[in-house]
Every structure is written in C-alpha cells, then in structure tokens.
Design a protein around this motif. Structure first.
Motif, PDB file in Angstrom:
ATOM      1  N   TYR A  23       0.842  -1.199   0.000  1.00 48.89           N
ATOM      2  CA  TYR A  23       0.000   0.000   0.000  1.00 48.89           C
ATOM      3  C   TYR A  23       0.879   1.251   0.000  1.00 48.89           C
ATOM      4  O   TYR A  23       1.887   1.307   0.712  1.00 48.89           O
ATOM      5  CB  TYR A  23      -0.881   0.041   1.247  1.00 48.89           C
ATOM      6  CG  TYR A  23      -1.815  -1.126   1.406  1.00 48.89           C
ATOM      7  CD1 TYR A  23      -3.048  -1.161   0.769  1.00 48.89           C
ATOM      8  CD2 TYR A  23      -1.480  -2.202   2.225  1.00 48.89           C
ATOM      9  CE1 TYR A  23      -3.917  -2.230   0.930  1.00 48.89           C
ATOM     10  CE2 TYR A  23      -2.340  -3.274   2.400  1.00 48.89           C
ATOM     11  CZ  TYR A  23      -3.556  -3.279   1.746  1.00 48.89           C
ATOM     12  OH  TYR A  23      -4.408  -4.339   1.916  1.00 48.89           O
ATOM     13  N   ILE A  26      -1.051   6.059   2.042  1.00 50.98           N
ATOM     14  CA  ILE A  26      -2.162   5.861   2.970  1.00 50.98           C
ATOM     15  C   ILE A  26      -2.097   6.885   4.101  1.00 50.98           C
ATOM     16  O   ILE A  26      -1.075   7.550   4.310  1.00 50.98           O
ATOM     17  CB  ILE A  26      -2.155   4.438   3.564  1.00 50.98           C
ATOM     18  CG1 ILE A  26      -0.973   4.248   4.527  1.00 50.98           C
ATOM     19  CG2 ILE A  26      -2.141   3.389   2.479  1.00 50.98           C
ATOM     20  CD1 ILE A  26      -1.059   2.988   5.365  1.00 50.98           C
ATOM     21  N   THR A 208      -8.056   0.110   1.465  1.00 48.21           N
ATOM     22  CA  THR A 208      -7.942   1.459   0.892  1.00 48.21           C
ATOM     23  C   THR A 208      -9.215   2.272   1.076  1.00 48.21           C
ATOM     24  O   THR A 208      -9.165   3.501   1.094  1.00 48.21           O
ATOM     25  CB  THR A 208      -7.559   1.384  -0.594  1.00 48.21           C
ATOM     26  OG1 THR A 208      -8.437   0.488  -1.292  1.00 48.21           O
ATOM     27  CG2 THR A 208      -6.122   0.892  -0.754  1.00 48.21           C
ATOM     28  N   ASN A 211      -8.275   3.447   4.720  1.00 49.87           N
ATOM     29  CA  ASN A 211      -7.018   4.176   4.924  1.00 49.87           C
ATOM     30  C   ASN A 211      -6.559   4.992   3.720  1.00 49.87           C
ATOM     31  O   ASN A 211      -5.507   5.633   3.779  1.00 49.87           O
ATOM     32  CB  ASN A 211      -5.916   3.178   5.308  1.00 49.87           C
ATOM     33  CG  ASN A 211      -6.230   2.425   6.589  1.00 49.87           C
ATOM     34  OD1 ASN A 211      -6.289   3.013   7.658  1.00 49.87           O
ATOM     35  ND2 ASN A 211      -6.450   1.120   6.486  1.00 49.87           N
ATOM     36  N   GLY A 213      -5.194   5.706  -0.238  1.00 49.09           N
ATOM     37  CA  GLY A 213      -4.014   5.210  -0.917  1.00 49.09           C
ATOM     38  C   GLY A 213      -4.309   4.254  -2.058  1.00 49.09           C
ATOM     39  O   GLY A 213      -5.446   4.116  -2.530  1.00 49.09           O
TER      40      GLY A 213
END
Length: 229
Positions: A23, A26, A208, A211, A213
């Motif tokens: 990721y 984020i 995602t 959070n 990103g």
C-alpha cells in the motif's frame, strides 16, 4: 520492493504460499466506528462459537498448526498469531481498537483464519525474503520480549528479521506516521492461487476504503517465488 519466497519453506511444504499487498499514500488514523463495531460483533460471535467447539477445530488454525509441525516447530508452545488471538477471544478478552491498519490487519486474520502481518515499509531496508528461521533469528517483538524464530517462517530485510506469523517486531510496527505498508498474508497451503488472488483483492479494496491510498498485490508460491511490488 522485491519480495522472495525462499525454497527453505516450499521444499518442506510444497504448497506453502504467501499473499503480498503493498500500500502507498495511505493515512493512518483511528478506525471508523463502523469497523470497530463490526470487529467487536465478530469477536463476540466467535466467542459464542467457541463455547461448543475448540479454537483448534477451525480449519485455518488446524492447517497452520500442521504447517508448524512440518517445519519442525511446536504449535502448542509457539502458537501462530491467529490462534493466539482466537484463544484470547474465546476467553472474552476482546482485541481493543488501535488504528485503521492494525484493526483491519486483525480483522483479516480473524475473517480468513490465517496469520497476517502489516509492516511500515519506511522501516525496512532493501529486498525482503520470507524464509525459515533458525536459532539465531531473533528480534524484539511487539510483546516486549526477545523472540527467537527457530523453525518458524519469518520475513527478513537487509537489516535482519522483522516479522513472522508468530509475533512481529517493534522495528517494523505501523504508527500514525506510516504512509506505506507491506502486508503479508500467510495463506493456507490448501488455498488455490486464484482463491488467494480474490482474497487479496477483497482485502486491498477494504483497506484502501478505510485508509486511502493505492495498492499492488501478488501471490508467491513454489512456481512463482519472487516479484516486485
């Protein structure tokens, strides 16, 4: 980031496989109340189930205990992280919310019945190898103890070990300053690659949504043992 699944694992457990999600961009903050409530309700439901059936009867727990035995570790002495969480929940000692990354990591582990680790990539150095630990594979764990990962799968970078399906290290812990995360799913060996990809897609989308990103995913196994994400 280059990730390698070492043959020390697949030579013993041929179907050993891991899922990787990387990721980026984020934002780590407190989990939404919806996630906190959903996770608490799920734990309460599990606790009710354990009144009639032991933790070790769950297919994912049993399969990972078998992996432990094949690798030469004692599953009763060194319980993998999912079994440890489930045993805690069986006593109605529920997991408290931490942040949007840690809470989802725990939720995925409980939902899919497998160990899952999330690591701050800015704390990592160089390429990452998931391999079999030995007597000198040690680190300071999140529980505050110096942990030895002898015969236990572990993740290693240029600086040394930083994670495992047993307990993770302090060095790679996710905080509210984290912006990039490497997530490792210790998949059930019986799971097919296609099933694993669908699992990673579902997890990546949910992560995602909470959070922000972007994410990239891959599944590593004996026939496809390395990738860059």
């Amino acid at each position: 980031m280059h990730i390698q699944l070492d043959a020390s694992l697949t030579s013993i457990v041929p179907q050993f496989k891991i899922g990787i999600i990387h990721y980026t961009k984020i934002t780590v903050s407190e989990s939404p109340q919806m996630i906190q409530g959903r996770t608490r309700l799920y734990q309460e439901s599990l606790a009710i189930d354990f009144a009639d059936s032991p933790v070790t009867a769950r297919p994912g727990v049993a399969e990972w205990r078998d992996v432990w035995k094949q690798l030469g570790a004692n599953p009763s002495r060194y319980r993998h992280s999912t079994e440890a969480m489930l045993r805690r929940i069986a006593k109605m000692d529920y997991l408290p919310p931490v942040n949007g990354v840690v809470d989802l990591n725990n939720f995925f582990s409980l939902q899919y019945d497998i160990p899952v680790g999330s690591y701050d990539t800015h704390a990592l150095r160089g390429d990452v190898t998931v391999t079999l630990g030995h007597t000198e594979t040690t680190y300071e764990a999140l529980n505050g103890r110096l942990t030895t990962l002898d015969r236990i799968p572990c993740s290693i970078d240029a600086e040394g070990p930083f994670g495992s399906p047993y307990v993770d290290s302090v060095r790679s812990a996710v905080t509210e300053q984290t912006t990039d995360v490497l997530q490792i799913f210790y998949l059930r060996p019986s799971m097919t690659v296609d099933e694993a990809k669908r699992l990673l897609d579902a997890a990546g989308k949910m992560f995602t949504q909470i959070n922000g990103g972007e994410y990239e995913k891959t599944v590593l196994h004996a026939e496809f043992s390395s990738a860059t994400v």
